[in-house]
Write a protein that holds these residues in place. Structure first.
Motif, mmCIF file in Angstrom:
data_model
loop_
_atom_site.group_PDB
_atom_site.id
_atom_site.type_symbol
_atom_site.label_atom_id
_atom_site.label_comp_id
_atom_site.label_asym_id
_atom_site.label_seq_id
_atom_site.Cartn_x
_atom_site.Cartn_y
_atom_site.Cartn_z
ATOM 1 N N PRO A 100 0.690 -1.292 -0.345
ATOM 2 C CA PRO A 100 -0.107 -0.016 0.040
ATOM 3 C C PRO A 100 0.606 1.240 0.161
ATOM 4 N N THR A 104 -3.059 5.324 -4.615
ATOM 5 C CA THR A 104 -4.204 4.587 -4.394
ATOM 6 C C THR A 104 -4.987 4.444 -4.976
ATOM 7 N N VAL A 130 -5.325 0.651 3.209
ATOM 8 C CA VAL A 130 -4.447 1.423 3.605
ATOM 9 C C VAL A 130 -3.270 1.860 4.740
ATOM 10 N N GLU A 143 -7.789 10.012 3.429
ATOM 11 C CA GLU A 143 -7.788 9.454 2.491
ATOM 12 C C GLU A 143 -8.619 8.942 1.463
ATOM 13 N N SER A 177 -8.513 5.289 -2.967
ATOM 14 C CA SER A 177 -8.603 3.662 -2.966
ATOM 15 C C SER A 177 -10.200 4.203 -2.364
#
Length: 301
Positions: free
Chosen positions: A104, A109, A151, A212, A215
């Motif tokens: 990761p 991502t 992640v 994040e 992803s």
């Protein structure tokens, strides 16, 4: 004062190195972050409050916070297990598994999000077994948690692994020889030593998951009030040319990031102090003190 400062700077080139460091950090960190404050300042306090407390923004913040908390908790449990396997066991392909933990970090991502969506979709390798059971893994809140867990896993593993490598097995073997079970050995011997690093890895995983975007945007479905995260709301406002509203939400996430970084630094300081105190307690007694104690066994304390 200048003479004292020069005496403390033993290595040459401190002024030049410090100037380059401050300039570099200013251009890459301080100036861009300051623009968030300046752009948000164009709004009135009532307008900022209206943007931050809007139902969609509150729902996205709650989604980001809760999903990040769940993902960090999962990583805190299984990250310790992965670190334990990598440290205590030797098996074929160990180096490959060790490298996969860092995947990761190296993988974009967006690529990770597409891969997770393909795997957990209704016709994916894993999703085809979950959907008949009534478990919607993709385009749901579960999908968000899966992406954030993906992640954040390396942060826990790489934080716990070095501490676990330094632990000696003598205490575990002694406890086992005295009849202690595996759970008791873990609870009374391993967990106290690993707890500071577990907390640090948990906080770092949570901080990484909270911000994040790449992803999550594919596997979440991006449904407002259900699976929409705060970075996506910021991107939506940018696409609508609502720059002030986007920076207002970005300011909230920035302040949350500062709080998380402060907590991580405090945890690391506490972990270092705990390890230092433990090392001082476990340090062998000097031979002179041992001999002095042996010559005067009857001296009262």
């Amino acid at each position: 004062m200048a003479l004292l400062w020069r005496r403390q700077s033993v290595l040459p080139g401190f002024g030049l190195a410090m100037g380059i460091t401050v300039t570099y950090l200013s251009l890459l960190v301080l100036v861009p972050l300051s623009m968030i404050f300046l752009k948000t300042a164009t709004l009135q306090p009532a307008e900022i409050w209206a943007v931050v407390t809007s139902p969609r923004a509150v729902a996205s913040l709650k989604m980001s916070f809760v999903a990040s908390l769940i993902a960090a908790g999962i990583n805190a449990v299984f990250g310790v297990l992965v670190a334990w396997v990598l440290v205590r066991y030797s098996f074929p392909g160990k180096s490959i598994v060790d490298a996969l933990v860092d995947l990761p970090f190296a993988l974009p991502t967006a690529v990770g999000g597409i891969a997770l969506t393909a795997i957990y979709a209704q016709q994916g390798w894993v999703g085809r077994f979950l959907y008949p059971l009534g478990i919607q893994s993709a385009f749901s809140r579960l999908g968000v948690v899966i992406a954030l867990t993906f992640v954040g896993l390396p942060f826990v593993v790489r934080t716990v692994q070095p501490v676990m490598e330094e632990l000696e097995v003598d205490q575990e073997e002694a406890a086992a020889s005295l009849g202690a079970g595996r759970f008791e050995i873990f609870r009374r011997i391993l967990l106290p030593a690993l707890w500071p690093s577990i907390l640090t890895g948990f906080a770092m995983s949570f901080a990484r998951a909270f911000g994040e975007y790449g992803s999550v945007v594919f596997i979440s479905g991006n449904m407002p009030f259900k699976t929409e995260i705060t970075p996506l709301v910021i991107m939506t406002k940018l696409e609508q040319y609502d720059y002030a509203g986007a920076t207002a939400l970005a300011l909230v996430m920035l302040l949350c990031s500062f709080v998380l970084l402060f907590l991580i630094n405090r945890l690391q300081s506490w972990s270092g102090a705990r390890v230092s105190s433990r090392s001082a307690v476990e340090a062998p007694q000097p031979a002179s003190e041992r001999s002095a104690g042996a010559r005067a066994p009857g001296v009262a304390s």
